[in-house]
Design an enzyme around this catalytic site. Structure first.
Site, PDB file in Angstrom:
ATOM      1  N   LEU A   1      51.801  55.666  38.680  1.00 31.36           N
ATOM      2  CA  LEU A   1      50.769  54.647  38.683  1.00 31.36           C
ATOM      3  C   LEU A   1      49.550  55.105  37.900  1.00 31.36           C
ATOM      4  O   LEU A   1      48.947  54.337  37.165  1.00 31.36           O
ATOM      5  CB  LEU A   1      50.370  54.311  40.127  1.00 31.36           C
TER       6      LEU A   1
ATOM      7  N   SER B   1      46.139  54.844  32.971  1.00 34.56           N
ATOM      8  CA  SER B   1      45.553  55.540  31.830  1.00 34.56           C
ATOM      9  C   SER B   1      45.724  54.727  30.551  1.00 34.56           C
ATOM     10  O   SER B   1      44.887  54.780  29.651  1.00 34.56           O
ATOM     11  CB  SER B   1      46.187  56.922  31.661  1.00 34.56           C
TER      12      SER B   1
ATOM     13  N   LYS C   1      33.257  38.743  35.976  1.00 31.76           N
ATOM     14  CA  LYS C   1      33.996  37.985  36.977  1.00 31.76           C
ATOM     15  C   LYS C   1      34.297  38.858  38.191  1.00 31.76           C
ATOM     16  O   LYS C   1      34.957  39.886  38.079  1.00 31.76           O
ATOM     17  CB  LYS C   1      35.303  37.472  36.369  1.00 31.76           C
TER      18      LYS C   1
ATOM     19  N   ASP D   1      47.269  27.376  34.455  1.00 36.87           N
ATOM     20  CA  ASP D   1      46.033  26.749  34.925  1.00 36.87           C
ATOM     21  C   ASP D   1      45.220  26.209  33.749  1.00 36.87           C
ATOM     22  O   ASP D   1      43.994  26.363  33.708  1.00 36.87           O
ATOM     23  CB  ASP D   1      45.209  27.759  35.727  1.00 36.87           C
TER      24      ASP D   1
END
Length: 361
Positions: free
Chosen positions: A52, A57, A101, A193
């Site tokens: 992970l 990275s 955001k 969307d």
């Protein structure tokens, strides 16, 4: 907070789903401990954690990692006066303006998609931040000066209105952005969307697609978790949960109807705009001029060009997704319409209140 701690926070928040991190002095957990007072760290990782960290990275090489204090300072501690829309804030960092955001959900999927797309008609992700105190993720985007297409079309007191040339170019920009994610990414990306509030306009009124929070990779998937905005949802997705690029094509058709009519995607009575258009234009005798945005009727606007775009919209809104055009087809047709508009003399509406047939159904 050092880079190593940011990496750890990102692993815990994005991949292990932890929304809260306890950070008490001397507390043990996750294979090690963090001494808040001395700043010492010892991190033991499993083989899966190592993988992970490697994945993250790759993101760090592409995006800037911001500190939470940097974002707080940029937005006056996320003051209401800096709020743009929803949970997006306007922030200034080193003299440059960004849209920041604050994520309400796990940002992993959105980051995975954004790190592999790059197009002038997509809003660019500049970097991200993980708040080490509570694990909240922030995405830092380029700032698009003129706000959303929705506000330009539907605000009750706009500062100025879009002319037809601007609307045609916006339609073409949006088509190019969707063509890119549908045809030039692998696996293909479905935005899921598309709506006028997720189309942003820059200083030259060129359009950029924003908000990949619901986006998915791959095609012909089926889901039981239906999400989206009323008025833009394709019938096959609503009925069967079928996720394909054609659902974006359908929503795009709704945006075209908004550009032509100036009407909202859903009326105050709850009627979808695409249903209204389907009823109005089911015959060749429909009056296009009467259905156009009154702003366009007051301007110099070639109705033939409007009819071309309306035909594209109606094709995109076919109930059978297999009958809808691809965004390649749409972009080609609108490019031709844009070229033809360049030759337009600008003498005003060509037909006044006469009936103008919709020639392609």
């Amino acid at each position: 907070m050092g880079l190593l701690a940011i990496l750890l926070a990102l692993v815990l928040v994005l991949f292990l789903g932890e929304r809260k991190r306890r950070r008490r002095e001397g507390e043990k957990g996750h294979g090690g401990w963090i001494n808040k007072g001395s700043g010492e760290r010892r991190l033991g990782r499993s083989a899966s954690d190592e993988k992970l960290m490697t994945d993250i990275s790759e993101w760090l090489d592409k995006y800037k990692v911001y500190g939470i204090e940097e974002l707080r300072q940029a937005t006056s501690d996320f003051d209401y006066s800096r709020l743009i829309q929803g949970t997006v804030y306007k922030g200034t960092i080193d003299g440059e303006v960004f849209a920041i955001k604050k994520m309400k959900w796990n940002a992993c999927d959105e980051l995975k998609i954004l790190q592999k797309v790059n197009h002038t008609n997509l809003v660019k992700l500049e970097g991200f931040c993980i708040d080490p105190e509570d694990g909240t993720c922030y995405l830092v985007y380029e700032y698009v000066e003129n706000g959303s297409l929705h506000s330009w079309l539907h605000d009750t007191t706009p500062t100025r209105r879009l002319d037809w040339r601007s609307r045609l170019r916006i339609a073409l920009d949006l088509a190019h952005g969707l063509q890119y994610i549908h045809e030039h990414t692998w696996p293909r990306v479905v935005h899921k969307d598309i709506k006028s509030s997720n189309v942003l306009l820059d200083s030259k009124l060129r359009a950029k697609i924003a908000n990949f929070g619901l986006a998915k990779t791959g095609i012909n998937a089926v889901t039981t978790h239906i999400v989206g905005t009323q008025g833009y949802i394709a019938p096959e997705y609503l009925a069967d949960g079928l996720v394909t690029t054609r659902m974006d094509v359908f929503a795009y058709g709704v945006v075209l109807l908004e550009l032509i009519s100036g009407k909202e995607a859903v009326s105050e009575d709850g009627e979808a705009l695409w249903v209204e258009a389907e009823a109005v234009f089911h015959t060749r005798e429909a009056n296009v001029v009467a259905w156009m945005d009154p702003v366009l009727r007051e301007q110099s606007c070639p109705v033939d060009s409007v009819v071309t775009v309306l035909n594209v919209a109606l094709a995109c809104l076919q109930r059978d997704p297999s009958k809808r055009p691809t965004m390649v087809d749409v972009a080609y047709t609108l490019s031709k319409a844009d070229e033809q508009f360049a030759d337009y003399s600008g003498d005003g509406l060509s037909v006044g209140s006469e009936d103008v047939p919709v020639v392609a159904r």
